[in-house]
Structure formats: C-alpha cells, structure tokens
Design an enzyme around this catalytic site. Structure first.
Site, PDB file in Angstrom:
ATOM      1  N   HIS A  64       0.807  -1.213   0.000  1.00 38.22           N
ATOM      2  CA  HIS A  64       0.000   0.000   0.000  1.00 38.22           C
ATOM      3  C   HIS A  64       0.844   1.268   0.000  1.00 38.22           C
ATOM      4  CE1 HIS A  64      -2.996  -2.709   2.331  1.00 38.22           C
ATOM      5  NE2 HIS A  64      -3.125  -2.882   1.025  1.00 38.22           N
ATOM      6  N   LYS A  73       6.023   5.942   7.663  1.00 38.55           N
ATOM      7  CA  LYS A  73       5.496   5.004   8.661  1.00 38.55           C
ATOM      8  C   LYS A  73       6.624   4.462   9.528  1.00 38.55           C
ATOM      9  CE  LYS A  73       1.874   3.394   5.535  1.00 38.55           C
ATOM     10  NZ  LYS A  73       1.357   2.256   4.765  1.00 38.55           N
ATOM     11  N   TYR A 133       1.663   0.738  13.784  1.00 37.08           N
ATOM     12  CA  TYR A 133       2.440   1.716  13.037  1.00 37.08           C
ATOM     13  C   TYR A 133       1.916   3.126  13.226  1.00 37.08           C
ATOM     14  CZ  TYR A 133      -1.014   0.783   9.267  1.00 37.08           C
ATOM     15  OH  TYR A 133      -2.150   0.606   8.524  1.00 37.08           O
ATOM     16  N   ASP A 170      -5.926  -5.858  -2.668  1.00 34.28           N
ATOM     17  CA  ASP A 170      -4.550  -6.316  -2.862  1.00 34.28           C
ATOM     18  C   ASP A 170      -4.473  -7.330  -4.010  1.00 34.28           C
ATOM     19  OD1 ASP A 170      -3.807  -4.633  -0.821  1.00 34.28           O
ATOM     20  OD2 ASP A 170      -4.028  -6.183   0.706  1.00 34.28           O
TER      21      ASP A 170
END
Length: 188
Positions: A64, A73, A133, A170
């Site tokens: 992503h 991140k 995250y 995905d």
C-alpha cells in the site's frame, strides 16, 4: 542511545532496534521518543495517526501507498512475526522499483522506518500477529493505491510456501509498470 539504527539497501529506509531492559519480571523499552528518533535518524517527523492491525498466519497486507498525502510510517510487531516489505516508488531514486524485506517480531523488537514514497506491506509468518504503526499523514482512501505483491518485475522473495490470504484491493494491485509513481526522490 536508546536504540541502534541500521541503514538498508534503499536510501532512507532504516531498521531501528531499541535498547530493551529485561529481567525475570519481563521487559521495558521506549518504542518511540521524538528527540531520540531525530538524533538517531536525522529526521524531524511529526506523527498524526497510530494504527493497530491483527492478522492470522498467511495474511498478506499490501503493498500500500498513498499517491497524494504520502505517509511516512514507523512500523513494529507486538505479537507474533511478519516479513515486512517496502518497494521504492520514487521515480528519481537510484533504487526505484527495488525492495527491502525485514523480519519484525515481538521477540526482536525491531522497527522499520518507511519514508514517504514507498509501497509497504507484510505477510504474517506466525499463527497470529499484531502490527502497530505510526504515520506522518492521515489515511485518505481516495488516494490509496496497491502495488501487486507478486509483480515479477519487482521480484520480492517472500519467505512463504503457501498462497497468501489477500484482500480484494490487494488481489487487484497494479504491476509496477502500470502503477502511479512519485516524481523526484522525496514526495511532499
């Protein structure tokens, strides 16, 4: 220094290993400290969102990224183990289209800094994994993109011997040649 920083083959992607204090009672470590993070990495980042996902063995999330409002991140695992992967989508970068993979687990306490401009994903290797995250920008679903996890042009060597479980978005990820890229080395 509360953690060590190890560079990877992709510029700006860093492995962070905290100093863990443990005894018979358990352990303690600082998972994030803005001053120490800036000192160790040379980055002054501001995190705006924390995310927590739980996945079963074989789940693959990603790859992503957000084409607008790109997110940096800081990722880690607090239960189980994953193989975490980033792919450089910064068109002006010397490592464009290349990937780096790192084992993150509750046991090794490693964290990975993923700068803006990279696609990110992971596959769960343990029975279950909880993944945390921090992000430098908010989630904007209209700007989210997915790079196909098994694009032969990228050639990620996933350490799996099974067909991963994928979300529909995905499964529909784009090949690198068809994906939206970031122009320049560092997107805004």
């Amino acid at each position: 220094m509360p953690f060590t920083t190890t560079p990877t083959a992709i510029a700006d992607v860093l492995i962070l290993e905290p100093r863990v204090f443990g005894d018979a009672r358990g352990f303690f470590y600082e998972s994030f400290n803005a001053r120490d993070f800036a000192q160790a990495t040379g980055l002054a980042v501001s995190f705006v969102q924390d995310n927590h996902s739980k996945s079963s063995r074989g789940v693959l999330r990603g790859l992503h990224y957000q084409i607008q409002h790109p997110q940096g991140k800081l990722v880690r695992v607090v239960q189980g183990e994953v193989f975490d992967v980033v792919v450089d989508l910064r068109r002006g970068s010397g490592t464009f289209g290349q990937w780096v993979g790192v084992h993150l687990s509750a046991e090794n306490h490693r964290q990975l800094w993923v700068p803006p401009g990279l696609a990110h994903g992971f596959v769960v290797l343990s029975e279950c994994a909880e993944f945390l995250y921090k992000t430098t920008d908010y989630w904007y679903p209209e700007h989210e993109r997915s790079l196909l996890w098994n694009d032969p042009a990228v050639g990620i060597d996933w350490p799996i011997d099974f067909a991963p479980l994928l979300a529909a978005k995905d499964q529909a990820g784009k090949l690198l040649r068809d994906a939206d890229w970031f122009e320049g080395e560092h997107p805004a």
